[in-house]
Write a protein that holds these residues in place. Structure first.
Motif, short mmCIF file in Angstrom:
data_model
loop_
_atom_site.label_atom_id
_atom_site.label_comp_id
_atom_site.label_asym_id
_atom_site.label_seq_id
_atom_site.Cartn_x
_atom_site.Cartn_y
_atom_site.Cartn_z
N GLU A 3 0.85 -1.19 0.00
CA GLU A 3 0.00 0.00 0.00
C GLU A 3 0.89 1.24 0.00
N LEU A 4 0.47 2.28 -0.70
CA LEU A 4 1.31 3.46 -0.87
C LEU A 4 0.49 4.74 -0.82
N GLU A 5 1.03 5.77 -0.19
CA GLU A 5 0.46 7.11 -0.21
C GLU A 5 1.55 8.07 -0.65
N LEU A 6 1.18 9.08 -1.45
CA LEU A 6 2.15 10.03 -1.99
C LEU A 6 1.68 11.45 -1.72
N MET A 7 2.60 12.30 -1.30
CA MET A 7 2.29 13.72 -1.14
C MET A 7 3.40 14.50 -1.82
N LEU A 8 3.00 15.40 -2.73
CA LEU A 8 3.96 16.23 -3.45
C LEU A 8 3.78 17.69 -3.05
N THR A 9 4.88 18.43 -2.99
CA THR A 9 4.79 19.87 -2.74
C THR A 9 5.37 20.59 -3.95
N LEU A 10 4.77 21.74 -4.24
CA LEU A 10 5.19 22.53 -5.40
C LEU A 10 5.99 23.75 -4.96
N GLU A 11 7.05 24.03 -5.69
CA GLU A 11 7.82 25.25 -5.47
C GLU A 11 7.15 26.40 -6.21
N SER A 12 6.65 26.11 -7.40
CA SER A 12 5.94 27.13 -8.17
C SER A 12 4.88 26.44 -9.00
N THR A 13 3.78 27.15 -9.23
CA THR A 13 2.72 26.59 -10.06
C THR A 13 3.04 26.90 -11.52
N GLY A 14 2.35 26.26 -12.41
CA GLY A 14 2.58 26.50 -13.83
C GLY A 14 2.06 27.85 -14.24
N GLU A 15 2.57 28.35 -15.35
CA GLU A 15 2.08 29.61 -15.88
C GLU A 15 2.19 29.60 -17.40
N SER A 16 1.43 30.49 -18.02
CA SER A 16 1.46 30.62 -19.47
C SER A 16 2.18 31.90 -19.84
N VAL A 17 2.99 31.83 -20.90
CA VAL A 17 3.67 33.01 -21.42
C VAL A 17 2.95 33.38 -22.71
N TYR A 18 2.45 34.62 -22.75
CA TYR A 18 1.66 35.06 -23.89
C TYR A 18 2.46 35.95 -24.83
N ALA A 19 2.10 35.91 -26.10
CA ALA A 19 2.73 36.79 -27.10
C ALA A 19 2.28 38.22 -26.83
#
Length: 183
Positions: A77-93
């Motif tokens: 049995e396995l449980e996983l927890m992830l932490t993010l340093e930064s969320t994703g973002e979009s770069v626009y023209a």
């Protein structure tokens, strides 16, 4: 006198309408369409491909990773927890306009480039998507006391998330109450 001038203007207008009748019909149709309009603007619902590119779903990612990691031999049995340093973002023209007047005076104007869709819909032009950056991971599993299982889990999580092995903690999962007393 004024009636005569009005008749002359009407005669000229009539002659122009006869000469340019197709242009007048198209112009009238355009004005009619503008007056009728498309109703109220609808909120554009992004397709599933657009949604996938626009937003990163951490919970769904964790579920999929947990499913794959639990398939490693000996994990249990396995449980996983992830932490993010930064969320994703979009770069626009963007369009940039610079103007200078004289040696010291100048101005700069920047605006996001958009593409018009059907109706009133406008979408920004995406140049690239930056995906989230992971900070670390904690894995709880039944087989963590086996060094081979622990190493396999650390390597898998490190590869999956693009983080160093020092950012992954694999710990033995506490046995459930049934396992302690019933085992």
């Amino acid at each position: 006198m004024k009636k005569e001038e009005a008749r002359q203007h009407l005669a000229r207008l009539h002659a122009l309408l006869v000469k340019y009748r197709y242009v007048a019909v198209i112009l009238a149709a355009g004005v009619l369409l503008l007056c009728i309009g498309g109703g109220e603007p609808k909120a554009a619902e992004p397709s599933s491909a657009e949604t996938q590119g626009m937003a990163f779903d951490l919970e769904a990612f964790e579920k999929a990773a947990t499913l794959q990691l639990s398939r490693i031999q000996g994990v249990g049995e396995l449980e996983l927890m992830l932490t993010l340093e930064s969320t994703g973002e979009s770069v626009y023209a963007s369009d940039t306009r610079e103007s200078t007047s004289g040696e010291w005076n100048g101005s700069r104007e920047e605006s996001i480039t958009v593409v018009s869709g059907s109706g009133y819909e406008q979408k920004p032009v995406t140049v690239k998507e930056l995906y989230p950056k992971f900070r670390g991971a904690v894995v709880l599993c039944e087989g963590a006391d086996d060094i081979h299982v622990r190493t396999a889990v650390i390597e898998a999580v490190s590869t999956l998330c693009g983080i160093g092995t020092d950012k992954v903690a694999v710990l033995k999962m506490e046995q459930s109450a049934e396992g302690k007393h019933g085992g």
